[in-house]
Design an enzyme around this catalytic site. Structure first.
Site, short mmCIF file in Angstrom:
data_model
loop_
_atom_site.label_atom_id
_atom_site.label_comp_id
_atom_site.label_asym_id
_atom_site.label_seq_id
_atom_site.Cartn_x
_atom_site.Cartn_y
_atom_site.Cartn_z
N ASN A 125 12.82 0.79 0.76
CA ASN A 125 11.66 1.44 1.38
C ASN A 125 11.86 1.36 2.89
O ASN A 125 11.66 0.30 3.47
CB ASN A 125 10.37 0.70 0.95
CG ASN A 125 9.16 1.22 1.71
OD1 ASN A 125 9.20 2.30 2.31
ND2 ASN A 125 8.07 0.46 1.70
N SER A 176 10.03 -9.41 1.13
CA SER A 176 11.07 -10.20 1.81
C SER A 176 12.24 -10.55 0.90
O SER A 176 12.83 -11.62 1.03
CB SER A 176 10.47 -11.45 2.45
OG SER A 176 9.50 -11.08 3.42
N GLY A 233 7.29 -8.18 4.61
CA GLY A 233 7.65 -8.15 6.03
C GLY A 233 7.40 -9.46 6.76
O GLY A 233 7.44 -9.51 7.98
N GLU A 282 4.19 -6.63 -5.43
CA GLU A 282 4.46 -6.95 -4.04
C GLU A 282 3.32 -7.79 -3.47
O GLU A 282 2.31 -7.24 -3.01
CB GLU A 282 4.59 -5.65 -3.23
CG GLU A 282 5.74 -4.77 -3.65
CD GLU A 282 6.27 -3.96 -2.47
OE1 GLU A 282 7.47 -4.01 -2.23
OE2 GLU A 282 5.47 -3.30 -1.79
N GLU A 341 0.55 -1.31 2.45
CA GLU A 341 0.29 -0.80 3.81
C GLU A 341 -0.59 0.44 3.76
O GLU A 341 -1.37 0.69 4.68
CB GLU A 341 1.62 -0.55 4.54
CG GLU A 341 2.29 -1.87 4.91
CD GLU A 341 3.80 -1.81 5.02
OE1 GLU A 341 4.38 -0.72 5.06
OE2 GLU A 341 4.41 -2.91 5.06
#
Ligand code: PEP
Length: 251
Positions: free
Chosen positions: A9, A209, A171, A165, A96
């Site tokens: 991604n 991550s 991140g 996730e 997000e």
């Protein structure tokens, strides 16, 4: 079991020159990798990346898809438009987008439906925030998010890819332990099994991550069928290391 699925991604990263360098590097190192691979790129680069991936085993993906087919929806990109560029995967419900664009479980379910209706495999993202994990709500949150998608998509649910996730791991460099991830994947697997007789078709990816150092341990878990990779998909060497870990899982 089918081979692992590793999807990059890129988020809002890249550029014409950088994309070429990255994909050249990935293609050079790809060899006869025994895993399925995709990259989800920003909309403006779909045409470029479609060309760069021609005659490779890497599938093209987008990072979103509209819940509408066409019409007065400024800024939206529809599933038929994505099909024009050979898009195989569309990420839906990334945290997000839930966080910064207020996407609800119901909207994510409708986007999933649009993708499926046009032959695109939606990669449906679910995951809890740190506050929700600390409050012991992880299971309830991911089950609620997946239930909305199952409710809207019925028996077609066997055609999705699911991605767990944890928001606190995206991140941040902070990864769920293999045991933490496996526990949630098992819950999601059971929910899919209760909804369809073809649950074995659904790959459940871990995202958050994942990198060269932790991929092998995560991918070794019974219910982790692959990875959705953000930061580590932006450097060919890092992405290839994860692909190699997936390849080794194939035995
Ligand atoms: C993601 O954006 O889906 C993701 C998993 O990001 P990262 O790997 O950078 O945590």
């Amino acid at each position: 079991m089918s081979s692992k699925l590793i999807v990059g991604n890129w988020k809002m990263n890249g550029g014409l020159a950088a994309n070429q360098v990255l994909l050249d590097g990935i293609k050079t190192g790809l060899g006869a990798m025994r895993c399925r691979v995709g990259v989800c790129v920003p909309f403006p680069y779909l045409a470029q990346v479609q060309l760069l991936l021609a005659n490779t085993s890497v599938d093209l993906g987008s990072q979103d898809v509209s819940a509408q087919v066409s019409g007065a929806y400024t800024g939206e990109v529809s599933a038929p438009m994505l099909r024009d560029f050979g898009v195989r995967y569309a990420i839906v419900g990334h945290s997000e987008r839930r966080q910064y664009h207020g996407e609800s479980d119901e909207l994510v379910a409708l986007k999933t439906k649009q993708a499926l209706a046009h032959g695109i495999t939606p990669i449906v993202c679910v995951g809890e925030t740190l506050a929700q994990r600390e409050a012991g709500e992880t299971e309830a949150v991911v089950k609620r998010q997946l239930a909305a998608v199952i409710h809207e998509n019925g028996h077609c649910i066997s055609e999705i890819v699911l991605a767990y996730e944890p928001v606190w791991a995206i991140g941040t460099g902070r990864t769920a332990t293999p045991e933490q991830a496996q526990a949630v994947h098992a819950v999601l697997r059971a929910q899919i099994k209760a909804a369809t007789a073809h649950a074995e078709r659904v790959s459940i990816l871990y995202g958050g991550s994942m990198n060269a150092a932790n991929a092998a341990d995560l991918l070794a878990q019974a219910d982790i069928d692959g990875g959705l990779i953000g930061g580590a998909s932006l450097k060919a060497a890092d992405f290839l290391s994860i692909l190699q870990a997936a390849h080794r899982c194939a035995g």
